[in-house]
Enzyme design. Sequence first.
Site, mmCIF file in Angstrom:
data_model
loop_
_atom_site.group_PDB
_atom_site.id
_atom_site.type_symbol
_atom_site.label_atom_id
_atom_site.label_comp_id
_atom_site.label_asym_id
_atom_site.label_seq_id
_atom_site.Cartn_x
_atom_site.Cartn_y
_atom_site.Cartn_z
ATOM 1 N N GLU A 1 11.289 1.096 32.104
ATOM 2 C CA GLU A 1 9.931 1.645 32.293
ATOM 3 C C GLU A 1 8.931 0.566 32.726
ATOM 4 O OE1 GLU A 1 8.749 4.024 28.865
ATOM 5 O OE2 GLU A 1 10.133 5.612 29.451
ATOM 6 N N GLU B 1 16.556 8.654 30.007
ATOM 7 C CA GLU B 1 15.912 9.076 28.755
ATOM 8 C C GLU B 1 15.429 10.500 28.963
ATOM 9 O OE1 GLU B 1 12.924 6.546 26.949
ATOM 10 O OE2 GLU B 1 13.951 4.748 27.660
HETATM 11 O O1 AHR Z 1 12.967 6.454 23.566
HETATM 12 C C1 AHR Z 1 11.762 5.961 23.033
HETATM 13 C C2 AHR Z 1 10.962 5.166 24.046
HETATM 14 O O2 AHR Z 1 10.516 6.039 25.052
HETATM 15 C C3 AHR Z 1 11.700 4.103 24.811
HETATM 16 O O3 AHR Z 1 11.721 2.897 24.139
HETATM 17 C C4 AHR Z 1 10.898 3.968 26.068
HETATM 18 O O4 AHR Z 1 11.663 3.564 27.151
HETATM 19 C C5 AHR Z 1 10.270 5.333 26.251
HETATM 20 O O5 AHR Z 1 8.923 5.267 26.491
#
Ligand code: AHR
Length: 497
Positions: free
Chosen positions: A172, A291
Amino acid sequence: MKANLTLDKYAPISKVDPRVYGSFIEHLGRAVYDGIYQPDHPNADEDGFNKNVIDLVKELNVPIVRYPGGNFVSGFNWEDSVGPKENRPRRLDLAWRSIETNQFGLHEFEKWAKKANTNTMMAVNMGTRGIDAARHLVEYCNFPKGTAYSDWRRQNGAEEPFNIKTWCVGNEMNGPWQIGHKTATEYGRAANETSKAMKLVDESIETVVCGSSAPDMPTFGSWESTVLDEAYDNVDYLSLHRYYGNQENDTANYLAKGKDLDDFISGVIAICDSIKARKHSNKQINLSLDEWNVWYHSNDADAKNKPWQIAPHLLEDIYNFEDALLVGSLLITILKHADRVKIACLAQLVNVIAPIMTDEDGNAWKQSIFFPFMQVSNYGRGTVLTPIQKAASYSSKDFENIPYLDSIAILNDEENTVTIFALNRSLEDGMKLHINAGDFEFNTVKEATQFAGYGMKQTNEDGKMKIAKNDKFDLTQKELDITLAPASWNMVRISLK
Ligand code: AHR
């Protein structure tokens, strides 16, 4: 309500890459400590791993697990996590404002992954570090022997290389919250050079470059274009992340959010292909949705968290029935894009926005979202057929023309079966689903199940939720008629002639 689904033998979308059933373990909250690793507990094995958790991870059949973050990785020195445990430093984890003891690290994760029948998707730190730490980590993990880093791994007890094949070049990096956040140009240049160096160490690896952490980020679109402009030739996948919540408590609207994911994925594919065209390239960049999940139940509790604890209770969403229905729909959405989404990680796996939770006694229990994920991961393997469906639709606060039926069919050539996953989004009405075999010939229904009959806000803390049989069906060689309960998640496995 009636709906139709026709199976099309001749126009498959793609083979499913098993990595779309991946998940994620971050050094965050109780995912590692008190999650997969509980050395002082009677349920721990000789390596300190919680055996109940390993059993449930195996039940989920997760082929790849992203590690060690997440936001955590952007401040992580991987060297802290190897070597004798007594020499490993305690560090401030600035991402989650916790204390990281480093008692669980790289070697422990590799051991755990083997025991859990999974593989590692390793992320490197592009926040506080970059090319040098990343190339050394690839050497440490994958180079056989005879160099400083490979021999250090051997000294630390791993004679054979870990052979990690899938690597995330940061996490990210588009997000202002990220430690070492960069502009798209800064990150794109750094990612290109880092990925290039990592592949010089091991040309067999594949790398994922960071896309957007959400489509509503102001830089969405331009971030992807700029990063790919810089790094196209040296990376293999572009990431995207997406979380959902039902803050507005509007179930009909919530269950339609698969449409948002569908639009996000389609948008990212379009951007990848526009850069491909502009570069006159023959190479195709595929997607890593590394994610995705529901994440909102724990937000208020997390805002009150006291900093600098070890393994604090963070992001401990307790999922309810409607979350499980949405997770089923998101899995269907991922499969609809099986031609381009090659990796997807349910974020996360244990205790932190997770399908598996542990309690103080080390018992592990299944959240509501465990059930659809377990079914799709185990039976959604093979070739995705193009969904040809006819169903009534509805409009909600954010979406128009959402079909009450959300469905996908997967052909498993080896087992000669077709598996259909179907969500009935109607909160009031059952659905008579007519499945037309097209040019297939049905033999028997191997299994028909439903996840239904629970209140939308019901959770599984008492462990009573279960997948039930559905015997309301009629099968002929060419047709299957099956009744789907209101607000239900369904699976039918049909053997073919
Ligand atoms: O999954 C939780 C968090 O969400 C992770 O660390 C990050 O990559 C995202 O913002």
